[in-house]
Each structure stands twice: as structure tokens, then as C-alpha cells.
Design a protein around this motif. Structure first.
Motif, PDB file in Angstrom:
ATOM      1  N   LEU A   2      -3.416  -1.201   4.252  1.00  0.00           N
ATOM      2  CA  LEU A   2      -2.415  -1.598   3.428  1.00  0.00           C
ATOM      3  C   LEU A   2      -1.076  -2.161   4.143  1.00  0.00           C
ATOM      4  O   LEU A   2      -0.470  -3.196   3.705  1.00  0.00           O
ATOM      5  CB  LEU A   2      -1.879  -0.399   2.475  1.00  0.00           C
TER       6      LEU A   2
ATOM      7  N   MET B  57       0.598  -5.791   3.908  1.00  0.00           N
ATOM      8  CA  MET B  57       2.229  -6.267   3.802  1.00  0.00           C
ATOM      9  C   MET B  57       2.724  -7.026   4.731  1.00  0.00           C
ATOM     10  O   MET B  57       3.557  -7.788   4.303  1.00  0.00           O
ATOM     11  CB  MET B  57       2.705  -4.905   3.399  1.00  0.00           C
TER      12      MET B  57
ATOM     13  N   VAL C  83       4.946  -0.940  -4.068  1.00  0.00           N
ATOM     14  CA  VAL C  83       3.622  -1.484  -4.088  1.00  0.00           C
ATOM     15  C   VAL C  83       2.906  -0.803  -5.086  1.00  0.00           C
ATOM     16  O   VAL C  83       2.972   0.662  -5.487  1.00  0.00           O
ATOM     17  CB  VAL C  83       3.083  -0.813  -2.823  1.00  0.00           C
ATOM     18  N   ARG C  84       2.231  -1.724  -5.980  1.00  0.00           N
ATOM     19  CA  ARG C  84       1.292  -1.458  -7.205  1.00  0.00           C
ATOM     20  C   ARG C  84      -0.344  -1.487  -6.623  1.00  0.00           C
ATOM     21  O   ARG C  84      -0.396  -2.645  -6.284  1.00  0.00           O
ATOM     22  CB  ARG C  84       1.804  -2.021  -8.408  1.00  0.00           C
ATOM     23  N   LEU C  85      -0.881  -0.307  -6.477  1.00  0.00           N
ATOM     24  CA  LEU C  85      -2.232  -0.178  -6.199  1.00  0.00           C
ATOM     25  C   LEU C  85      -2.890  -0.069  -7.419  1.00  0.00           C
ATOM     26  O   LEU C  85      -2.739   1.066  -7.937  1.00  0.00           O
ATOM     27  CB  LEU C  85      -2.609   0.659  -5.182  1.00  0.00           C
TER      28      LEU C  85
ATOM     29  N   LYS D   7      -7.167  -2.296  -4.892  1.00  0.00           N
ATOM     30  CA  LYS D   7      -6.437  -3.629  -4.808  1.00  0.00           C
ATOM     31  C   LYS D   7      -5.049  -3.575  -4.832  1.00  0.00           C
ATOM     32  O   LYS D   7      -4.685  -2.739  -5.792  1.00  0.00           O
ATOM     33  CB  LYS D   7      -7.194  -4.919  -5.392  1.00  0.00           C
ATOM     34  N   ILE D   8      -4.255  -4.362  -4.123  1.00  0.00           N
ATOM     35  CA  ILE D   8      -2.852  -4.495  -4.289  1.00  0.00           C
ATOM     36  C   ILE D   8      -2.554  -5.348  -5.556  1.00  0.00           C
ATOM     37  O   ILE D   8      -2.921  -6.380  -5.556  1.00  0.00           O
ATOM     38  CB  ILE D   8      -2.130  -5.188  -2.871  1.00  0.00           C
ATOM     39  N   LYS D   9      -2.031  -4.702  -6.582  1.00  0.00           N
ATOM     40  CA  LYS D   9      -1.738  -5.699  -7.732  1.00  0.00           C
ATOM     41  C   LYS D   9      -0.535  -6.408  -7.439  1.00  0.00           C
ATOM     42  O   LYS D   9      -0.498  -7.591  -7.858  1.00  0.00           O
ATOM     43  CB  LYS D   9      -1.442  -4.690  -8.981  1.00  0.00           C
TER      44      LYS D   9
ATOM     45  N   LEU E  96       3.663  -6.571  -5.386  1.00  0.00           N
ATOM     46  CA  LEU E  96       4.729  -6.016  -4.350  1.00  0.00           C
ATOM     47  C   LEU E  96       6.011  -6.563  -5.038  1.00  0.00           C
ATOM     48  O   LEU E  96       6.158  -7.409  -5.204  1.00  0.00           O
ATOM     49  CB  LEU E  96       4.422  -6.462  -3.120  1.00  0.00           C
TER      50      LEU E  96
END
Length: 113
Positions: free
Chosen positions: A10, A14, A29-31, A106-108, A110
Motif C-alpha cells: 500500500l 502511494m 486513505v480509503r480502502l 483496492k484503494i478507493k 487518497l
């Protein structure tokens, strides 16, 4: 604890995004993590704090959005939500299910500066 390896990946993602999009700090961070992804959220939070110490995401808020699990039911021919991997079909009670969602992470998005 594979959550530490997840946090390291992660952070790498970033850092790559920071180079490509020219930002220097991540504040949030939204995961999105599927219910069946095999991630222990509290271990992930701990690992995130440890791995991001001294990085562009030091002190960033980690928001975890749990996504439901889904499966294809062979008995009623429908995709249905599942609370647990071994649960019967909530629609027809059938037990012949093929999980097809809820294992992803998944990273939604930042929030950056």
C-alpha cells in the motif's frame, strides 16, 4: 502476519502515485476490503501505522470500507449476498454456491496535499 506485507504494498502504491501526480503528503486513505479477503482489520491498522512512520503517509487516517461477499447460486441461478462463506443462499436456501465477490482489496481514494 501478512497484513504488514499488505501495508508495505500500500505504501509503495502511494509513493508511486505521489511521483506520478506530484503530491508530497497523504492525509487519508480509503480502502475497500471484501468480507472474504482474509484481512484482519485491526492488524492492518496497526501495520499501517508502523509501515507509514516517517513516510509521506505518516499520521494518515486509514478508512476501511467493508464490501459484502457475493456468490452465484446454482439452485436459483442468481448472484446473492453472503454474510459468511459457508452460509446457504439467502434467497432459496440452496447450498451449491460459487463465491464471486468479496475477496478484493483496492484503494478507493487518497486525500493528499
Amino acid at each position: 502476519m501478512h497484513e504488514m506485507a499488505v501495508c508495505e504494498s500500500l505504501l509503495s502504491a502511494m509513493e508511486e502515485a505521489a511521483k506520478a501526480q506530484n503530491f508530497s503528503r497523504v492525509t487519508r486513505v480509503r480502502l475497500a476490503i471484501g468480507r472474504f479477503a482474509g484481512i484482519e482489520v485491526e492488524a492492518l491498522r496497526f501495520g499501517f501505522d508502523v509501515v507509514t512512520k516517517g513516510s509521506l503517509a505518516d499520521g494518515a487516517e486509514l478508512v476501511v470500507l467493508e464490501e459484502e461477499g457475493t456468490a452465484w447460486c446454482f439452485d436459483c441461478s442468481d448472484t446473492v449476498p453472503l454474510a459468511h462463506r459457508l452460509a446457504p443462499c439467502p434467497k432459496c436456501g440452496g447450498e451449491r454456491l460459487l463465491p464471486n465477490g468479496g475477496t478484493e482489496m483496492k484503494i478507493k481514494d487518497l486525500e493528499v496535499m
